[in-house]
Write a protein that holds these residues in place. Structure first.
Motif, PDB file in Angstrom:
ATOM      1  N   ARG A 168       0.847  -1.184   0.000  1.00 29.94           N
ATOM      2  CA  ARG A 168       0.000   0.000   0.000  1.00 29.94           C
ATOM      3  C   ARG A 168       0.884   1.236   0.000  1.00 29.94           C
ATOM      4  N   ARG A 198      -2.137  -7.866  -3.338  1.00 24.24           N
ATOM      5  CA  ARG A 198      -3.005  -6.700  -3.510  1.00 24.24           C
ATOM      6  C   ARG A 198      -2.133  -5.458  -3.476  1.00 24.24           C
ATOM      7  N   ARG A 202      -2.530   5.240  -3.407  1.00 21.66           N
ATOM      8  CA  ARG A 202      -3.364   6.434  -3.230  1.00 21.66           C
ATOM      9  C   ARG A 202      -2.550   7.674  -3.518  1.00 21.66           C
ATOM     10  N   ARG A 206      -6.828   9.907  -2.492  1.00 25.37           N
ATOM     11  CA  ARG A 206      -7.768   9.254  -3.397  1.00 25.37           C
ATOM     12  C   ARG A 206      -7.125   7.986  -3.958  1.00 25.37           C
ATOM     13  N   THR A 207      -7.883   6.913  -4.037  1.00 28.08           N
ATOM     14  CA  THR A 207      -7.308   5.658  -4.530  1.00 28.08           C
ATOM     15  C   THR A 207      -7.142   5.721  -6.039  1.00 28.08           C
ATOM     16  N   LEU A 208      -5.888   5.571  -6.454  1.00 27.61           N
ATOM     17  CA  LEU A 208      -5.551   5.665  -7.870  1.00 27.61           C
ATOM     18  C   LEU A 208      -5.576   4.279  -8.512  1.00 27.61           C
ATOM     19  N   LEU A 209      -5.181   3.283  -7.717  1.00 30.34           N
ATOM     20  CA  LEU A 209      -5.077   1.921  -8.239  1.00 30.34           C
ATOM     21  C   LEU A 209      -5.338   0.950  -7.111  1.00 30.34           C
ATOM     22  N   ASP A 210      -6.189  -0.018  -7.357  1.00 28.32           N
ATOM     23  CA  ASP A 210      -6.448  -1.070  -6.380  1.00 28.32           C
ATOM     24  C   ASP A 210      -6.576  -2.359  -7.179  1.00 28.32           C
ATOM     25  N   GLN A 211      -5.621  -3.253  -6.969  1.00 32.15           N
ATOM     26  CA  GLN A 211      -5.521  -4.383  -7.875  1.00 32.15           C
ATOM     27  C   GLN A 211      -5.103  -5.631  -7.105  1.00 32.15           C
ATOM     28  N   GLU A 212      -5.861  -6.689  -7.264  1.00 33.48           N
ATOM     29  CA  GLU A 212      -5.511  -7.969  -6.646  1.00 33.48           C
ATOM     30  C   GLU A 212      -5.191  -8.971  -7.744  1.00 33.48           C
ATOM     31  N   LEU A 213      -4.267  -9.863  -7.443  1.00 38.57           N
ATOM     32  CA  LEU A 213      -4.012 -10.979  -8.354  1.00 38.57           C
ATOM     33  C   LEU A 213      -3.879 -12.238  -7.517  1.00 38.57           C
ATOM     34  N   LEU A 264      -3.726   6.028 -15.561  1.00 43.15           N
ATOM     35  CA  LEU A 264      -4.722   5.765 -14.530  1.00 43.15           C
ATOM     36  C   LEU A 264      -5.665   6.964 -14.429  1.00 43.15           C
ATOM     37  N   ALA A 265      -6.716   6.820 -13.630  1.00 41.81           N
ATOM     38  CA  ALA A 265      -7.684   7.904 -13.482  1.00 41.81           C
ATOM     39  C   ALA A 265      -7.163   8.904 -12.456  1.00 41.81           C
ATOM     40  N   LEU A 270       0.204   2.961 -15.254  1.00 41.04           N
ATOM     41  CA  LEU A 270       0.490   1.573 -14.904  1.00 41.04           C
ATOM     42  C   LEU A 270       0.996   0.854 -16.141  1.00 41.04           C
TER      43      LEU A 270
ATOM     44  N   ALA B  77     -10.401   2.942  -9.788  1.00 38.60           N
ATOM     45  CA  ALA B  77      -9.158   2.402  -9.225  1.00 38.60           C
ATOM     46  C   ALA B  77      -8.994   0.928  -9.568  1.00 38.60           C
ATOM     47  N   ARG B  85     -12.010   1.705 -18.901  1.00 35.46           N
ATOM     48  CA  ARG B  85     -12.783   2.728 -18.183  1.00 35.46           C
ATOM     49  C   ARG B  85     -13.721   3.451 -19.143  1.00 35.46           C
ATOM     50  N   ALA B 201     -10.900  -6.565  -5.600  1.00 36.42           N
ATOM     51  CA  ALA B 201     -10.199  -5.786  -6.638  1.00 36.42           C
ATOM     52  C   ALA B 201      -9.493  -6.724  -7.611  1.00 36.42           C
TER      53      ALA B 201
END
Lengths: 293, 224
Positions: A168, A198, A202, A206-213, A264-265, A270, B77, B85, B201
């Motif tokens: 994180r 994961r 941020r 604000r969360t920019l990227l949240d990614q699990e694999l 990213l938003a 990425l 995110a 998106r 996620a």
């Protein structure tokens, strides 16, 4: 010093891993008689260790390391730097993590400081004795005007292992981050263990990227199918957060057949890459990073 | 609540524009990763347990009344691909137009005002389900099913796959759909109390990479 290694920032000698009592082949054997370990262990099943790095800018614009605390298998060395940034190398003092281990690394980069962190070798997730998962938690904070380059070596998921990794990163408005993660599924010719990772980044709250694999035996089915990995044994992410990307982020682009860069938003990009092996993955990610420099 | 409303919302003929999207199947067919019913099933299973489970959880949370703007940010995110998106917002906008006529509601009107260019489709789906009197698990089922029915339908066109075989793939995925929808509804209930970090996620690297490539094709049958 000419060996490239400086003492820990506070001048104390580095923590020696032998103060812990590992109990697995490949590590020193525990004593036969019960004894009091130098550090009490919260769980007999695994090693618990927490390493901390704190970087601050001094009045001359150099980066100092008021906190450089390794613990157990997580030893930290300040390594020779050529530029204004401080360099730290994470030196694995034991193989692992093994099942049941709980490792954590925190890096906190204060306003205006510049820190680069690498590791001396790959992290290798190995099976433990009791079949429980190992945990590896990385927490990164980057203040305004600061830069963190977090570029560790690969994470290798060995057959029979189970590892949960969380990374994180919290970047304040005006901070910069370059972060690389590489997951290698099994040693050469070996099937992988179970790996959950994961990654949360941020920026300015604000969360920019949240990614699990999740991959390996026991992961939700389809993980190796045509939508997810399709037989690739190396997968990597490179995240770059830069306030300059607020106005003009690098555009989306394909970087070969199995890698892409995407904005990213928010002020970050990425790069996602898949490859047959660790070497080819690194080549793609290195080219992607240099292409932006 | 009306259970029949779920059939209306989940119907492939619901005029929300989903038929123009392949859910990454077109790129996977072109790359030779989907060649028939077996690899379509593998593809759908992987999609369902990754982006499908995320969409289902977002939809369920929206149906339970979690703030749509917060969910839309969480969707951003969880959707690193800029191409995906954009596709999700286009689909959200089209769904919102149809849903506002089908189930007029102040919440759908507010969503249209707040997101004139479209909110993420699963968020809109959840608010639409709510407007239709459906619950979180209903919205999760609808979203999870869409995550596999879209690619299955697309592959019938892309590979001239026998529609019977494509439907059999969907039937075999039913137990997985049950699992994903229930788990999505559970995490959505947690999100009501704990915030959106409680939502899954899960990502599918090849879908993300493939979407950026697909968006650059000069000629394509599907929009995504």
């Amino acid at each position: 010093m000419d060996d490239g290694f400086d003492d820990a920032g506070d001048g104390t000698s580095p923590v020696t891993p032998q103060t812990l009592t590992p109990s697995t082949p490949g590590r020193p054997s525990p004593p036969d008689e019960p004894s009091t370990p130098a550090h009490p262990l919260p769980s007999p099943a695994g090693v618990h260790a927490h390493a901390r790095i704190g970087a601050r800018a001094d009045p001359h614009g150099r980066t100092v390391l008021p906190v450089l605390d390794g613990e157990g298998p997580l030893a930290l060395r300040r390594t020779r730097a050529t530029g204004p940034a401080a360099h730290v190398t994470l030196v694995g003092a034991m193989s692992g993590p093994l099942g049941g281990d709980r490792l954590a690394v925190d890096a906190d980069v204060g306003a205006g400081a510049r820190l680069s962190v690498g590791s001396a070798a790959a992290t290798i997730a190995l099976p433990g004795q009791d079949g429980t998962a190992a945990h590896y938690d990385v927490r990164l904070t980057v203040a305004t005007g600061a830069e963190l380059r977090w570029l560790p070596e690969q994470l290798i998921s060995v057959r029979g292992s189970e590892l949960r990794v969380t990374t994180r990163a919290d970047v304040e408005a005006g901070g910069r981050l370059v972060l690389r993660e590489e997951q290698i599924l099994g040693r050469t010719g070996e099937s992988p263990g179970l790996l959950h990772s994961r990654l949360t980044v941020r920026y300015a709250g604000r969360t920019l990227l949240d990614q699990e694999l999740s991959c390996g035996p026991g992961a939700p089915s389809g993980w190796d199918g045509p939508a997810v990995l399709a037989g690739h044994r190396a997968v990597g992410q490179l995240v770059i957060v830069d306030p300059e990307f607020t106005t003009e982020p690098p555009p989306a682009a394909m970087l070969g057949e199995h890698a892409a860069r995407t904005p990213l938003a928010g002020p970050g990009i990425l790069i996602t890459a898949l490859a047959p092996d660790a070497l080819q993955l690194r080549r793609v990610l290195d080219e992607a990073l240099h292409g932006l420099a | 609540m009306s259970r029949a409303a779920l059939l209306v919302l989940a119907d492939g003929r619901f005029p929300a524009g989903g038929h123009a999207h392949s859910g990454g199947a077109e790129a996977a067919v072109k790359a030779g990763r989907i060649t028939g019913a077996a690899s379509l099933e593998d593809f759908c299973r992987g999609r369902l347990h990754t982006t499908g489970s995320v969409s289902a959880a977002l939809a369920a949370a929206a149906a339970l009344g979690v703030d749509p703007a917060t969910l839309d940010e969480a969707a951003d995110a969880r959707t690193p691909s800029a191409a995906l998106r954009a596709a999700a917002r286009r689909l959200g906008r089209q769904l919102l137009r149809a849903a506002r006529v089908a189930w007029p509601s102040p919440e759908l009107d507010a969503l249209a005002r707040e997101f004139p260019k479209g909110a993420h489709q699963p968020v809109v789906l959840g608010v639409a389900a709510r407007a239709a009197g459906l619950g979180g698990e209903d919205a999760a089922y609808c979203s999870a099913y869409e995550s596999v029915s879209g690619p299955a339908t697309a592959v019938v066109r892309l590979l001239s796959l026998d529609p019977f075989d494509a439907t059999a793939v969907l039937a075999r995925l039913a137990p997985d759909l049950d699992d994903v929808a229930r788990e999505a509804a559970r995490s959505a209930r947690r999100a009501v109390d704990e915030g959106v970090d409680a939502l899954p996620a899960a990502s599918a690297p090849l879908l993300e990479v493939g979407a950026e490539g697909h968006a650059g094709w000069a000629v394509r049958l599907f929009a995504s």
